[in-house]
Design a protein around this motif. Structure first.
Motif, PDB file in Angstrom:
ATOM      1  N   PRO A   1       0.806  -1.225   0.000  1.00  0.00           N
ATOM      2  CA  PRO A   1       0.000   0.000   0.000  1.00  0.00           C
ATOM      3  C   PRO A   1       0.837   1.272   0.000  1.00  0.00           C
ATOM      4  O   PRO A   1       0.574   2.195  -0.788  1.00  0.00           O
ATOM      5  N   LEU A   2       1.848   1.331   0.865  1.00  0.00           N
ATOM      6  CA  LEU A   2       2.668   2.538   0.898  1.00  0.00           C
ATOM      7  C   LEU A   2       3.502   2.658  -0.378  1.00  0.00           C
ATOM      8  O   LEU A   2       3.740   3.761  -0.866  1.00  0.00           O
ATOM      9  N   ALA A   3       3.911   1.513  -0.927  1.00  0.00           N
ATOM     10  CA  ALA A   3       4.652   1.555  -2.190  1.00  0.00           C
ATOM     11  C   ALA A   3       3.784   2.123  -3.300  1.00  0.00           C
ATOM     12  O   ALA A   3       4.238   2.945  -4.113  1.00  0.00           O
ATOM     13  N   LEU A   4       2.529   1.702  -3.355  1.00  0.00           N
ATOM     14  CA  LEU A   4       1.630   2.196  -4.391  1.00  0.00           C
ATOM     15  C   LEU A   4       1.310   3.675  -4.204  1.00  0.00           C
ATOM     16  O   LEU A   4       1.326   4.452  -5.158  1.00  0.00           O
ATOM     17  N   SER A   5       1.004   4.046  -2.962  1.00  0.00           N
ATOM     18  CA  SER A   5       0.701   5.458  -2.725  1.00  0.00           C
ATOM     19  C   SER A   5       1.924   6.329  -2.982  1.00  0.00           C
ATOM     20  O   SER A   5       1.806   7.450  -3.493  1.00  0.00           O
ATOM     21  N   THR A   6       3.100   5.800  -2.679  1.00  0.00           N
ATOM     22  CA  THR A   6       4.319   6.556  -2.945  1.00  0.00           C
ATOM     23  C   THR A   6       4.588   6.627  -4.440  1.00  0.00           C
ATOM     24  O   THR A   6       5.043   7.658  -4.952  1.00  0.00           O
ATOM     25  N   GLY A   7       4.312   5.530  -5.164  1.00  0.00           N
ATOM     26  CA  GLY A   7       4.429   5.571  -6.611  1.00  0.00           C
ATOM     27  C   GLY A   7       3.465   6.581  -7.216  1.00  0.00           C
ATOM     28  O   GLY A   7       3.810   7.326  -8.144  1.00  0.00           O
ATOM     29  N   GLY A   8       2.255   6.611  -6.685  1.00  0.00           N
ATOM     30  CA  GLY A   8       1.293   7.609  -7.142  1.00  0.00           C
ATOM     31  C   GLY A   8       1.746   9.021  -6.832  1.00  0.00           C
ATOM     32  O   GLY A   8       1.522   9.953  -7.614  1.00  0.00           O
ATOM     33  N   SER A   9       2.416   9.171  -5.692  1.00  0.00           N
ATOM     34  CA  SER A   9       2.909  10.502  -5.337  1.00  0.00           C
ATOM     35  C   SER A   9       4.018  10.956  -6.285  1.00  0.00           C
ATOM     36  O   SER A   9       4.196  12.144  -6.519  1.00  0.00           O
ATOM     37  N   ALA A  10       4.766   9.977  -6.846  1.00  0.00           N
ATOM     38  CA  ALA A  10       5.800  10.330  -7.818  1.00  0.00           C
ATOM     39  C   ALA A  10       5.175  10.946  -9.061  1.00  0.00           C
ATOM     40  O   ALA A  10       5.623  11.988  -9.569  1.00  0.00           O
ATOM     41  N   LEU A  11       4.127  10.311  -9.570  1.00  0.00           N
ATOM     42  CA  LEU A  11       3.436  10.852 -10.734  1.00  0.00           C
ATOM     43  C   LEU A  11       2.786  12.191 -10.394  1.00  0.00           C
ATOM     44  O   LEU A  11       2.830  13.140 -11.186  1.00  0.00           O
ATOM     45  N   ALA A  12       2.206  12.273  -9.204  1.00  0.00           N
ATOM     46  CA  ALA A  12       1.563  13.518  -8.790  1.00  0.00           C
ATOM     47  C   ALA A  12       2.575  14.643  -8.628  1.00  0.00           C
ATOM     48  O   ALA A  12       2.276  15.808  -8.916  1.00  0.00           O
ATOM     49  N   ALA A  13       3.792  14.315  -8.187  1.00  0.00           N
ATOM     50  CA  ALA A  13       4.821  15.343  -8.030  1.00  0.00           C
ATOM     51  C   ALA A  13       5.142  16.000  -9.365  1.00  0.00           C
ATOM     52  O   ALA A  13       5.325  17.223  -9.449  1.00  0.00           O
ATOM     53  N   VAL A  14       5.203  15.190 -10.420  1.00  0.00           N
ATOM     54  CA  VAL A  14       5.436  15.745 -11.759  1.00  0.00           C
ATOM     55  C   VAL A  14       4.278  16.643 -12.165  1.00  0.00           C
ATOM     56  O   VAL A  14       4.464  17.771 -12.637  1.00  0.00           O
ATOM     57  N   ALA A  15       3.052  16.136 -11.964  1.00  0.00           N
ATOM     58  CA  ALA A  15       1.875  16.894 -12.380  1.00  0.00           C
ATOM     59  C   ALA A  15       1.741  18.199 -11.607  1.00  0.00           C
ATOM     60  O   ALA A  15       1.504  19.268 -12.191  1.00  0.00           O
ATOM     61  N   VAL A  16       1.901  18.128 -10.282  1.00  0.00           N
ATOM     62  CA  VAL A  16       1.795  19.343  -9.461  1.00  0.00           C
ATOM     63  C   VAL A  16       2.889  20.339  -9.842  1.00  0.00           C
ATOM     64  O   VAL A  16       2.657  21.542  -9.935  1.00  0.00           O
ATOM     65  N   GLY A  17       4.106  19.826 -10.084  1.00  0.00           N
ATOM     66  CA  GLY A  17       5.198  20.702 -10.484  1.00  0.00           C
ATOM     67  C   GLY A  17       4.929  21.403 -11.805  1.00  0.00           C
ATOM     68  O   GLY A  17       5.189  22.599 -11.962  1.00  0.00           O
ATOM     69  N   ARG A  18       4.387  20.665 -12.772  1.00  0.00           N
ATOM     70  CA  ARG A  18       4.126  21.257 -14.087  1.00  0.00           C
ATOM     71  C   ARG A  18       2.980  22.264 -14.035  1.00  0.00           C
ATOM     72  O   ARG A  18       3.045  23.324 -14.655  1.00  0.00           O
ATOM     73  N   VAL A  19       1.915  21.925 -13.310  1.00  0.00           N
ATOM     74  CA  VAL A  19       0.805  22.872 -13.173  1.00  0.00           C
ATOM     75  C   VAL A  19       1.273  24.129 -12.445  1.00  0.00           C
ATOM     76  O   VAL A  19       0.941  25.259 -12.832  1.00  0.00           O
ATOM     77  N   SER A  20       2.074  23.951 -11.401  1.00  0.00           N
ATOM     78  CA  SER A  20       2.595  25.100 -10.656  1.00  0.00           C
ATOM     79  C   SER A  20       3.496  25.959 -11.537  1.00  0.00           C
ATOM     80  O   SER A  20       3.455  27.190 -11.469  1.00  0.00           O
ATOM     81  N   GLN A  21       4.329  25.313 -12.355  1.00  0.00           N
ATOM     82  CA  GLN A  21       5.213  26.057 -13.242  1.00  0.00           C
ATOM     83  C   GLN A  21       4.414  26.903 -14.227  1.00  0.00           C
ATOM     84  O   GLN A  21       4.747  28.052 -14.505  1.00  0.00           O
ATOM     85  N   ALA A  22       3.327  26.340 -14.755  1.00  0.00           N
ATOM     86  CA  ALA A  22       2.553  27.028 -15.783  1.00  0.00           C
ATOM     87  C   ALA A  22       1.550  28.017 -15.211  1.00  0.00           C
ATOM     88  O   ALA A  22       1.365  29.111 -15.766  1.00  0.00           O
ATOM     89  N   ARG A  23       0.924  27.683 -14.087  1.00  0.00           N
ATOM     90  CA  ARG A  23      -0.192  28.493 -13.598  1.00  0.00           C
ATOM     91  C   ARG A  23      -0.010  29.025 -12.185  1.00  0.00           C
ATOM     92  O   ARG A  23      -0.810  29.845 -11.727  1.00  0.00           O
ATOM     93  N   GLY A  24       0.996  28.543 -11.469  1.00  0.00           N
ATOM     94  CA  GLY A  24       1.221  29.023 -10.118  1.00  0.00           C
ATOM     95  C   GLY A  24       1.027  27.937  -9.085  1.00  0.00           C
ATOM     96  O   GLY A  24       0.483  26.861  -9.365  1.00  0.00           O
TER      97      GLY A  24
ATOM     98  N   ARG B   1      -0.917  27.921  -6.364  1.00  0.00           N
ATOM     99  CA  ARG B   1      -2.275  27.708  -5.862  1.00  0.00           C
ATOM    100  C   ARG B   1      -3.028  26.643  -6.669  1.00  0.00           C
ATOM    101  O   ARG B   1      -3.549  25.685  -6.081  1.00  0.00           O
ATOM    102  N   PRO B   2      -3.136  26.752  -7.987  1.00  0.00           N
ATOM    103  CA  PRO B   2      -3.848  25.700  -8.726  1.00  0.00           C
ATOM    104  C   PRO B   2      -3.150  24.342  -8.659  1.00  0.00           C
ATOM    105  O   PRO B   2      -3.803  23.300  -8.631  1.00  0.00           O
ATOM    106  N   GLY B   3      -1.826  24.344  -8.632  1.00  0.00           N
ATOM    107  CA  GLY B   3      -1.105  23.078  -8.565  1.00  0.00           C
ATOM    108  C   GLY B   3      -1.370  22.328  -7.280  1.00  0.00           C
ATOM    109  O   GLY B   3      -1.699  21.129  -7.288  1.00  0.00           O
ATOM    110  N   LEU B   4      -1.237  23.019  -6.146  1.00  0.00           N
ATOM    111  CA  LEU B   4      -1.447  22.366  -4.843  1.00  0.00           C
ATOM    112  C   LEU B   4      -2.914  22.003  -4.632  1.00  0.00           C
ATOM    113  O   LEU B   4      -3.227  20.939  -4.077  1.00  0.00           O
ATOM    114  N   THR B   5      -3.822  22.860  -5.075  1.00  0.00           N
ATOM    115  CA  THR B   5      -5.251  22.573  -4.916  1.00  0.00           C
ATOM    116  C   THR B   5      -5.639  21.314  -5.675  1.00  0.00           C
ATOM    117  O   THR B   5      -6.340  20.439  -5.148  1.00  0.00           O
TER     118      THR B   5
END
Length: 432
Positions: free
Chosen positions: A62-85, A87-91
């Motif tokens: 379970p923690l491996a899967l959630s951590t793997g998901g967090s890896a993908l989410a880290a990329v997505a949050v980083g890219r959204v934050s880079q493009a839009r700021g 607030r939208p990335g973290l939300t």
């Protein structure tokens, strides 16, 4: 409204002090909420999988899967934050984590391991977002205060992080009253906490710290028109840290910061994941394991103000080296502690959390120092992918090692691995 102060270059540079205070208030509130969410899931995730699968060897999945998901989410949050700021990335990240928590609850109700694993992968977005928030605290901070800014955001997680595991038992009772399995209860808390954190950031974190930092950098460089474009979210901006990067410090700084955080995350997750399983196998209930995990999470975040000041005052490298000294001590104590001693296990997990805190604050400060604003959020997201994947590897291997050899061997192996932090940090820092 943002106030303005005279400038030697353009005559109007935004004064970021008031904005930084507002941003930190919003981040602190959201971190308290999200801390409760992530800590509750950590406490029972492995137990839920063990209960559904009937196997200790897969308890770390379970923690491996959630951590793997967090890896993908880290990329997505980083890219959204880079493009839009920020607030939208973290939300968006916290909303995704709330959806994952709802999926875990559904999987537990249906007793569906496949759905559980898929939901845990999505649930990992909450963990990634909680960690990414520390970067938002440093966007508007002066270089000499970045460690303290990061620590302010991290320490806020303590309040929720300590409360979350200790609510495992009562939320389990709530779940049973709703006709759900007992171990689904903490995920009810997680879903509500992540959703509330998203609402707080969407409504309160104004101005957006990353976009304002770009505006300030452009104004100081004399780019009045470009500043307006940067505030809209596109293009590059001048950053005082870019000078260091331009002198060849950037790559070395990113590697050094990532190295510190990856090793500390790997060791911490491996031991933390299997501690509740180890305690459960020796007759301890969820209340006892929840207490140990809550003390561990307190040690992960509560020392942050002191750590931040030490990072700013005596240097990033010295604190990273301190992490390489504390983590082995935690592993050895965890291995030597009698299985019936909650106190010694709690002390070992507290030291484990402290070593992680040293590594995270020092590594984050190094990354923020050396990455220019033009690529900051994207690079930070990619670094956190490495951190998340290290955690996934630690969680996956931990269950296999414990099933094959036992918890003490796992703890000693992690302790030996953490010793590699000392020569690695020394050599890398020397090359820089």
């Amino acid at each position: 409204m943002t106030s303005y102060a005279p400038s030697r270059t353009t005559g109007a540079v935004p004064d970021t002090a008031a904005s930084q205070r507002r941003v930190l208030r919003a981040l602190v509130a959201s971190q308290i909420l999200s801390g409760a969410g992530l800590a509750a899931g950590i406490t029972v995730g492995a137990l839920l999988a063990q209960d559904m699968l009937g196997s200790t060897g897969l308890a770390g999945l379970p923690l491996a899967l959630s951590t793997g998901g967090s890896a993908l989410a880290a990329v997505a949050v980083g890219r959204v934050s880079q493009a839009r700021g920020r607030r939208p990335g973290l939300t968006a990240g916290y909303l995704t984590g709330a959806v994952g928590a709802a999926g875990v609850i559904t999987a537990a109700a249906l007793h569906s391991p496949v759905l559980l694993f898929a939901a845990l992968f999505v649930y990992g977005a909450g963990t990634a977002t909680n960690l990414q928030a520390r970067y938002a605290g440093a966007d508007l901070a002066a270089p000499g205060h970045r460690g303290r800014a990061v620590s302010t955001v991290l320490v806020a997680t303590t309040l929720g992080g300590v409360a979350g595991p200790n609510l495992a038992a009562p939320t389990g009772v709530l779940a049973e009253s709703l006709g759900l399995p007992h171990l689904a209860g903490p995920f009810l808390l997680s879903g509500a906490a992540y959703l509330s954190a998203a609402v707080v950031l969407a409504g309160w974190m104004r101005p957006d710290p990353l976009l304002l930092a770009r505006t300030v950098a452009a104004a100081e460089a004399g780019g009045g028109t470009e500043a307006g474009n940067e505030a809209g979210g596109g293009g590059a901006a001048t950053d005082p840290a870019a000078g260091a990067a331009g002198r060849g410090e950037g790559r070395g700084g990113v590697f050094l910061g990532a190295l510190v955080m990856v090793l500390t995350q790997l060791v911490m997750v491996a031991i933390m994941t299997m501690t509740p399983v180890h305690m459960h196998a020796h007759g301890h209930g969820t209340a006892a394991s929840g207490l140990v995990i809550s003390l561990h999470i307190a040690a992960m975040y509560l020392p942050s103000p002191l750590t931040g000041r030490l990072v700013d005052r005596i240097g990033r490298i010295r604190i990273a080296v301190a992490a390489g000294a504390v983590l082995p001590a935690a592993g050895v104590l965890a291995a030597a502690a009698p299985a019936d001693s909650v106190a010694l296990l709690a002390l070992a997990l507290a030291l484990l959390g402290l070593g992680w805190n040293f590594g995270l604050v020092a590594g984050t400060a190094v990354i923020t120092d050396t990455v220019p604003l033009a690529t900051r959020a994207r690079t930070q997201g990619l670094v956190d992918v490495s951190v998340a994947l290290a955690g996934a590897a630690g969680a996956t291997a931990s269950g296999v090692v414990v099933a094959a050899t036992g918890y003490p061997v796992l703890a000693l192996t992690a302790a030996a691995l953490s010793l590699a932090l000392l020569p690695a940090v020394t050599v890398t820092a020397h090359r820089r």
